[in-house]
Design a protein around this motif. Structure first.
Motif, PDB file in Angstrom:
ATOM      1  N   VAL A  86       0.824  -1.208   0.000  1.00 31.51           N
ATOM      2  CA  VAL A  86       0.000   0.000   0.000  1.00 31.51           C
ATOM      3  C   VAL A  86       0.859   1.259   0.000  1.00 31.51           C
ATOM      4  O   VAL A  86       0.528   2.242  -0.669  1.00 31.51           O
ATOM      5  CB  VAL A  86      -0.964  -0.015   1.202  1.00 31.51           C
ATOM      6  CG1 VAL A  86      -1.680   1.324   1.335  1.00 31.51           C
ATOM      7  CG2 VAL A  86      -1.982  -1.143   1.058  1.00 31.51           C
ATOM      8  N   TRP A  87       1.981   1.250   0.740  1.00 25.06           N
ATOM      9  CA  TRP A  87       2.810   2.460   0.795  1.00 25.06           C
ATOM     10  C   TRP A  87       3.355   2.827  -0.583  1.00 25.06           C
ATOM     11  O   TRP A  87       3.483   4.011  -0.930  1.00 25.06           O
ATOM     12  CB  TRP A  87       3.962   2.285   1.794  1.00 25.06           C
ATOM     13  CG  TRP A  87       5.003   1.272   1.407  1.00 25.06           C
ATOM     14  CD1 TRP A  87       5.048  -0.041   1.763  1.00 25.06           C
ATOM     15  CD2 TRP A  87       6.144   1.500   0.567  1.00 25.06           C
ATOM     16  NE1 TRP A  87       6.138  -0.654   1.213  1.00 25.06           N
ATOM     17  CE2 TRP A  87       6.844   0.274   0.474  1.00 25.06           C
ATOM     18  CE3 TRP A  87       6.649   2.620  -0.093  1.00 25.06           C
ATOM     19  CZ2 TRP A  87       8.006   0.123  -0.269  1.00 25.06           C
ATOM     20  CZ3 TRP A  87       7.818   2.480  -0.841  1.00 25.06           C
ATOM     21  CH2 TRP A  87       8.475   1.247  -0.930  1.00 25.06           C
ATOM     22  N   ILE A 149      -4.151  16.068  -1.108  1.00 31.68           N
ATOM     23  CA  ILE A 149      -3.843  16.243   0.321  1.00 31.68           C
ATOM     24  C   ILE A 149      -5.045  15.860   1.177  1.00 31.68           C
ATOM     25  O   ILE A 149      -4.916  15.151   2.190  1.00 31.68           O
ATOM     26  CB  ILE A 149      -3.410  17.693   0.600  1.00 31.68           C
ATOM     27  CG1 ILE A 149      -2.051  17.972  -0.060  1.00 31.68           C
ATOM     28  CG2 ILE A 149      -3.322  17.955   2.101  1.00 31.68           C
ATOM     29  CD1 ILE A 149      -1.635  19.427  -0.014  1.00 31.68           C
ATOM     30  N   ILE A 150      -6.230  16.308   0.772  1.00 37.07           N
ATOM     31  CA  ILE A 150      -7.434  16.017   1.552  1.00 37.07           C
ATOM     32  C   ILE A 150      -7.739  14.520   1.553  1.00 37.07           C
ATOM     33  O   ILE A 150      -8.051  13.925   2.596  1.00 37.07           O
ATOM     34  CB  ILE A 150      -8.631  16.823   1.008  1.00 37.07           C
ATOM     35  CG1 ILE A 150      -8.390  18.318   1.242  1.00 37.07           C
ATOM     36  CG2 ILE A 150      -9.932  16.383   1.679  1.00 37.07           C
ATOM     37  CD1 ILE A 150      -9.463  19.204   0.669  1.00 37.07           C
ATOM     38  N   PHE A 156      -5.099   8.635   5.992  1.00 34.72           N
ATOM     39  CA  PHE A 156      -4.140   8.455   7.073  1.00 34.72           C
ATOM     40  C   PHE A 156      -4.819   8.474   8.437  1.00 34.72           C
ATOM     41  O   PHE A 156      -4.373   7.813   9.376  1.00 34.72           O
ATOM     42  CB  PHE A 156      -3.068   9.548   7.023  1.00 34.72           C
ATOM     43  CG  PHE A 156      -2.163   9.458   5.827  1.00 34.72           C
ATOM     44  CD1 PHE A 156      -1.875   8.233   5.242  1.00 34.72           C
ATOM     45  CD2 PHE A 156      -1.604  10.608   5.277  1.00 34.72           C
ATOM     46  CE1 PHE A 156      -1.051   8.147   4.133  1.00 34.72           C
ATOM     47  CE2 PHE A 156      -0.771  10.526   4.171  1.00 34.72           C
ATOM     48  CZ  PHE A 156      -0.493   9.305   3.593  1.00 34.72           C
ATOM     49  N   GLY A 157      -5.919   9.232   8.530  1.00 37.07           N
ATOM     50  CA  GLY A 157      -6.617   9.327   9.804  1.00 37.07           C
ATOM     51  C   GLY A 157      -7.502   8.139  10.116  1.00 37.07           C
ATOM     52  O   GLY A 157      -7.950   7.983  11.264  1.00 37.07           O
ATOM     53  N   SER A 158      -7.758   7.292   9.124  1.00 36.15           N
ATOM     54  CA  SER A 158      -8.696   6.186   9.349  1.00 36.15           C
ATOM     55  C   SER A 158      -8.084   4.806   9.111  1.00 36.15           C
ATOM     56  O   SER A 158      -8.661   3.799   9.532  1.00 36.15           O
ATOM     57  CB  SER A 158      -9.924   6.356   8.436  1.00 36.15           C
ATOM     58  OG  SER A 158      -9.532   6.462   7.083  1.00 36.15           O
ATOM     59  N   ALA A 159      -6.924   4.721   8.453  1.00 34.75           N
ATOM     60  CA  ALA A 159      -6.321   3.415   8.140  1.00 34.75           C
ATOM     61  C   ALA A 159      -5.361   2.990   9.250  1.00 34.75           C
ATOM     62  O   ALA A 159      -4.554   3.800   9.722  1.00 34.75           O
ATOM     63  CB  ALA A 159      -5.587   3.482   6.809  1.00 34.75           C
ATOM     64  N   LEU A 174      -8.521   2.485  -3.142  1.00 34.52           N
ATOM     65  CA  LEU A 174      -7.900   1.890  -1.961  1.00 34.52           C
ATOM     66  C   LEU A 174      -7.893   2.865  -0.787  1.00 34.52           C
ATOM     67  O   LEU A 174      -7.898   2.457   0.370  1.00 34.52           O
ATOM     68  CB  LEU A 174      -6.457   1.483  -2.320  1.00 34.52           C
ATOM     69  CG  LEU A 174      -5.753   0.470  -1.416  1.00 34.52           C
ATOM     70  CD1 LEU A 174      -6.509  -0.854  -1.410  1.00 34.52           C
ATOM     71  CD2 LEU A 174      -4.326   0.268  -1.896  1.00 34.52           C
ATOM     72  N   PHE A 175      -7.880   4.156  -1.083  1.00 30.04           N
ATOM     73  CA  PHE A 175      -7.770   5.177  -0.037  1.00 30.04           C
ATOM     74  C   PHE A 175      -9.122   5.746   0.377  1.00 30.04           C
ATOM     75  O   PHE A 175      -9.184   6.617   1.239  1.00 30.04           O
ATOM     76  CB  PHE A 175      -6.853   6.315  -0.513  1.00 30.04           C
ATOM     77  CG  PHE A 175      -5.566   5.814  -1.095  1.00 30.04           C
ATOM     78  CD1 PHE A 175      -4.691   5.065  -0.319  1.00 30.04           C
ATOM     79  CD2 PHE A 175      -5.227   6.057  -2.413  1.00 30.04           C
ATOM     80  CE1 PHE A 175      -3.506   4.576  -0.853  1.00 30.04           C
ATOM     81  CE2 PHE A 175      -4.044   5.570  -2.952  1.00 30.04           C
ATOM     82  CZ  PHE A 175      -3.175   4.830  -2.161  1.00 30.04           C
ATOM     83  N   LEU A 176     -10.171   5.273  -0.262  1.00 28.55           N
ATOM     84  CA  LEU A 176     -11.518   5.739   0.074  1.00 28.55           C
ATOM     85  C   LEU A 176     -12.223   4.632   0.845  1.00 28.55           C
ATOM     86  O   LEU A 176     -12.912   3.790   0.269  1.00 28.55           O
ATOM     87  CB  LEU A 176     -12.283   6.113  -1.194  1.00 28.55           C
ATOM     88  CG  LEU A 176     -11.596   7.158  -2.081  1.00 28.55           C
ATOM     89  CD1 LEU A 176     -12.388   7.403  -3.347  1.00 28.55           C
ATOM     90  CD2 LEU A 176     -11.375   8.461  -1.329  1.00 28.55           C
TER      91      LEU A 176
END
Length: 308
Positions: A86-87, A149-150, A156-159, A174-176
């Motif tokens: 993922v990174w 950024i948003i 980052f705040g939820s994973a 993947l980020f949603l």
């Protein structure tokens, strides 16, 4: 599957349609080759890399090339079910998320440049100097980074930390992790494009007024600028429709996967690839000076046209 991944074009193609995958690969290679030729031409003459409209044109070429290349990598990964950590996917998607917006924002800046050139000719040299153009490019990339950024901040705040080491098929989806994140991204892009459309309409109206009052050679030049603004508007319209595609595609998945797949393929070609082949047409072929330089470059210096 309500998503906005039409922005990346990653899931527009599926493994069940290899002929479509091949078609897209051919189109991407053609567009990249054309862009490369135009970029080489841009650096052949000083008048190009010291003039605002040509510099911004080069920005769109580089932006589209980065985007086509990175999104094509994601298409290939999806086609062959190649998973990555993922990174690493985050790094790839940052480029996609930023440069999917750079082109329409740059088109808006090019429209403003035409407005200044036609409606404020005495101040054009001052406002559109090379130094101000560099500042404009930095602003363009800053504005284009806002959605990225948003999106990443909400991710980052939820994973959980363990998620970054997992192997996944790489896509922006993947980020949603939640529906509200998808809606937030859609709202941000819609707002950006609303502002860009307002700027474009404002410039069009102002240039139209000048065109009506102009005469002779000035009228011809003004009308050409007006047509350029209209073409920019058409490009922005295609980019805007691209944002609406997921809302059309999602219900089709419940009806027929084959229909869903074909519609996504069509949307990828029409609203992802097509807007990115219009810039070479607008400034690479319609601009007489650049066109002659392009022919000279393509013929390895054998063509001697009206270049400056």
């Amino acid at each position: 599957m309500a998503d906005n991944n039409s922005l990346t074009g990653v899931e527009s193609l599926e493994v069940e349609l290899p002929d479509q995958i091949v078609t897209v690969q051919i189109l991407v290679v053609i567009f990249l080759c054309i862009n490369l030729m135009l970029i080489i031409t841009f650096f052949t003459k000083e008048c190009f890399y010291t003039t605002t409209r040509y510099i911004l044109f080069a920005v769109t070429l580089l932006s589209d090339s980065f985007l086509l290349f990175m999104s094509d990598i994601l298409v290939i990964f999806t086609q062959f079910y190649i998973t990555i950590q993922v990174w690493l996917c985050i790094i790839i998607c940052v480029v996609v998320l930023v440069y999917v917006t750079v082109t329409p924002v740059t088109l808006t800046a090019m429209t403003l440049e035409r407005y200044v050139a036609i409606c404020m000719p005495l101040r054009h040299g001052e406002l559109c100097s090379p130094r101000n153009t560099i500042r404009c490019i930095l602003i363009i990339h800053g504005l284009s980074s806002v959605p990225c950024i948003i999106i990443l901040c909400t991710f980052f705040g939820s994973a959980p930390l363990s998620f970054y080491k997992q192997y996944q098929l790489c896509s922006v989806e993947l980020f949603l992790l939640s529906i509200w994140q998808q809606h937030l991204r859609s709202a941000i892009y819609q707002f950006q494009f609303l502002i860009m459309c307002i700027v474009l309409v404002f410039s069009y109206v102002k240039i139209m007024k000048v065109a009506k009052a102009a005469s002779g050679e000035d009228k011809k030049s003004t009308k050409k600028g007006l047509r350029t603004v209209v073409l920019h508007g058409f490009q922005l319209l295609l980019c805007l429709i691209q944002l609406w595609c997921p809302f059309i595609e999602a219900p089709l998945l419940q009806i027929s996967f084959s229909l869903f797949n074909n519609v996504r393929y069509f949307n990828y070609i029409m609203f992802f690839l097509a807007p990115r082949c219009l810039s070479p047409l607008i400034y690479g072929l319609r601009d007489e000076v650049f066109f002659h330089a392009l022919k000279n470059c393509a013929s390895f210096g054998l063509y001697k046209g009206n270049t400056i």
